[in-house]
Design a protein around this motif. Structure first.
Motif, mmCIF file in Angstrom:
data_model
loop_
_atom_site.group_PDB
_atom_site.id
_atom_site.type_symbol
_atom_site.label_atom_id
_atom_site.label_comp_id
_atom_site.label_asym_id
_atom_site.label_seq_id
_atom_site.Cartn_x
_atom_site.Cartn_y
_atom_site.Cartn_z
ATOM 1 N N ASP A 291 0.806 -1.219 0.000
ATOM 2 C CA ASP A 291 0.000 0.000 0.000
ATOM 3 C C ASP A 291 0.840 1.271 0.000
ATOM 4 O O ASP A 291 0.297 2.369 0.179
ATOM 5 C CB ASP A 291 -0.934 0.012 1.212
ATOM 6 C CG ASP A 291 -0.182 -0.048 2.537
ATOM 7 O OD1 ASP A 291 1.036 -0.360 2.522
ATOM 8 O OD2 ASP A 291 -0.797 0.206 3.582
ATOM 9 N N VAL A 292 2.164 1.180 -0.211
ATOM 10 C CA VAL A 292 2.986 2.389 -0.170
ATOM 11 C C VAL A 292 2.831 3.188 -1.463
ATOM 12 O O VAL A 292 2.336 2.690 -2.475
ATOM 13 C CB VAL A 292 4.469 2.064 0.110
ATOM 14 C CG1 VAL A 292 4.634 1.437 1.487
ATOM 15 C CG2 VAL A 292 5.060 1.168 -0.972
ATOM 16 N N SER A 293 3.274 4.412 -1.426
ATOM 17 C CA SER A 293 2.957 5.405 -2.445
ATOM 18 C C SER A 293 3.325 4.986 -3.862
ATOM 19 O O SER A 293 2.560 5.184 -4.802
ATOM 20 C CB SER A 293 3.667 6.719 -2.080
ATOM 21 O OG SER A 293 3.388 7.732 -2.999
ATOM 22 N N ALA A 294 4.508 4.404 -4.052
ATOM 23 C CA ALA A 294 5.017 4.161 -5.404
ATOM 24 C C ALA A 294 4.372 2.968 -6.087
ATOM 25 O O ALA A 294 4.423 2.857 -7.319
ATOM 26 C CB ALA A 294 6.536 3.976 -5.368
ATOM 27 N N VAL A 295 3.768 2.065 -5.337
ATOM 28 C CA VAL A 295 3.298 0.804 -5.916
ATOM 29 C C VAL A 295 2.286 1.026 -7.033
ATOM 30 O O VAL A 295 2.342 0.373 -8.081
ATOM 31 C CB VAL A 295 2.724 -0.110 -4.813
ATOM 32 C CG1 VAL A 295 1.983 -1.288 -5.416
ATOM 33 C CG2 VAL A 295 3.853 -0.614 -3.905
ATOM 34 N N SER A 296 1.356 1.943 -6.842
ATOM 35 C CA SER A 296 0.329 2.169 -7.859
ATOM 36 C C SER A 296 0.881 2.844 -9.110
ATOM 37 O O SER A 296 0.212 2.865 -10.147
ATOM 38 C CB SER A 296 -0.810 3.019 -7.278
ATOM 39 O OG SER A 296 -0.335 4.292 -6.872
ATOM 40 N N ALA A 297 2.095 3.379 -9.035
ATOM 41 C CA ALA A 297 2.680 4.084 -10.179
ATOM 42 C C ALA A 297 3.773 3.277 -10.878
ATOM 43 O O ALA A 297 4.215 3.667 -11.953
ATOM 44 C CB ALA A 297 3.259 5.429 -9.715
ATOM 45 N N VAL A 298 4.203 2.167 -10.275
ATOM 46 C CA VAL A 298 5.325 1.391 -10.811
ATOM 47 C C VAL A 298 4.892 -0.066 -10.916
ATOM 48 O O VAL A 298 4.552 -0.698 -9.909
ATOM 49 C CB VAL A 298 6.568 1.513 -9.899
ATOM 50 C CG1 VAL A 298 7.737 0.730 -10.490
ATOM 51 C CG2 VAL A 298 6.949 2.980 -9.707
#
Length: 398
Positions: A37-44
């Motif tokens: 659920d950390v910030s970068a996961v949805s973008a990478v």
């Protein structure tokens, strides 16, 4: 020749904001995330979850990378050395990064380079802290050398009597860093980038405004700063990068001390993109995120010219509004020139969840820019327009 594969240890907002720069340049981009659920996961798309404190996890993540870099400084220094010994291209390397990981190592290096440092000492216990305060004067700033950020791991000790209350800190970590409390007019940030081959570039020195130990606003360039002080601060940052072998982006946080010495003292170092450089996303020819990727890959660096006379960055922290997007119609209508960057994080009070950038047409507009950026950030944070907003804006947010 194939495009390079970049791996970032840490899945926070800094890694998230490196991703568009990597995509634009055609690089493959991977992130070692702390959780799903950390910030970068949805973008990478390639974001394996793993513990950055586990060497085997780091070695497995390094497989197939052309370079490994970071969105925080918390990977154990010994692990970084082991990665290098295994042939991993680690940028910045441990010999440089340790100066951002350990504030005692940093202070000693700044002294060695002859650059402006506050009075400081390594203190092993309450008695040593009390002696330092008696010698230099109270209050004293006490810092944990490792692991602190955004005001965490820092406390003001007002007197020798108050020093006794710090015993638990010494039990958790010793020695600690004691510093004389600096009287300063404002805080500054000197942001630079350097490649392994030694090419280096600096952005204009910026004025940073902290609230409760957290960066709240940035004004770039810092206004009404003597030319010689700005040049000296920039030169100091470039020298630190060169002498310590820094690669990638580095922020040197400074205290401005008008009329005293060089006109500034060095506060802290960060060897990665930094909150005080978020203004570069929309206010500079090359953002700090693109520049960091160029630098760690040893590519020619981009121009750092500012895109207007003044740029304002305003952070927004978690507040009452859990549904951030519901506030977008009112926020974006209130200021069409605003550039909103949201980090994809769950909202918690006091947590950094995004920022707003505005580029001005005149330095005389700086207070208006600050007000406008603050209004946009506030609408998103609170889920409603301020009371003084027009009915049209309020209705759009209803």
């Amino acid at each position: 020749m194939t495009f390079p594969v970049i791996g970032v240890v840490g899945g926070g907002q800094l890694a998230r904001m490196m991703a568009p720069a990597a995509t634009a340049l055609g690089f493959e981009f991977r992130v070692l995330a702390e959780g799903e659920d950390v910030s970068a996961v949805s973008a990478v798309s390639t974001s394996p979850v793993g513990d950055y404190k586990d060497l085997q996890t780091l070695l497995e993540f390094a497989d197939g990378l052309d370079v490994m870099t970071f969105d925080h400084e918390h990977v154990p220094t010994g692990h970084l050395r082991a990665l290098q010994e295994a042939g991993v291209n680690v940028q910045p390397g441990p010999d440089a990064l340790v100066h951002a990981q350990d504030k005692l190592v940093m202070r000693a290096a700044i002294d060695r380079l002859g650059l402006p440092n506050p009075v400081w000492a390594s203190v092993a216990d309450v008695e040593a802290l009390a002696s330092f305060g008696d010698e230099t004067g109270w209050p004293v700033v006490l810092k944990m050398p490792r692991g602190g950020y955004d005001g965490k791991g820092v406390r003001i000790v007002e007197s020798a009597a108050d020093a006794a209350a710090t015993a638990e800190w010494f039990e958790a970590m010793s020695p600690l860093l004691a510093e004389a409390k600096v009287e300063f007019s404002r805080e500054l940030s000197a942001l630079v980038a350097r490649t392994p081959d030694g090419e280096a570039r600096a952005w204009p020195v910026a004025h940073t405004i902290q609230v409760d130990g957290v960066c709240d606003e940035v004004i770039a360039p810092a206004l009404n700063i003597p030319v010689e002080v700005a040049a000296s601060a920039e030169d100091a940052a470039l020298r630190i990068a060169s002498e310590l072998g820094v690669t990638g982006v580095m922020a040197v946080e400074l205290f401005e001390t008008p009329g005293k010495g060089a006109g500034f003292l060095i506060n802290e170092l960060a060897m990665r993109p930094h909150n005080t450089g978020h203004w570069t996303q929309d206010g500079s020819v090359t953002s700090q995120f693109e520049q960091h990727l160029r630098a760690v890959l040893n590519l020619p660096l981009g121009a750092t010219d500012i895109l207007g006379p003044v740029v304002v960055m305003k952070n927004f922290l978690g507040g009452d509004n859990q549904d951030l997007f519901s506030a977008y119609p009112a926020a974006l209508a209130s200021e069409p020139a605003a550039k909103v960057h949201c980090y994809g994080k769950a909202v918690r009070p006091g947590r950094k969840i995004g920022h707003v950038n505005l580029v001005g047409t005149s330095t005389a507009d700086v207070e208006s820019l600050r007000e406008r950026a603050t209004r946009v950030a506030g609408i998103i944070r609170d889920g409603r327009a301020p009371a003084e907003e027009s009915p049209r804006i309020s209705e759009e947010n209803a």
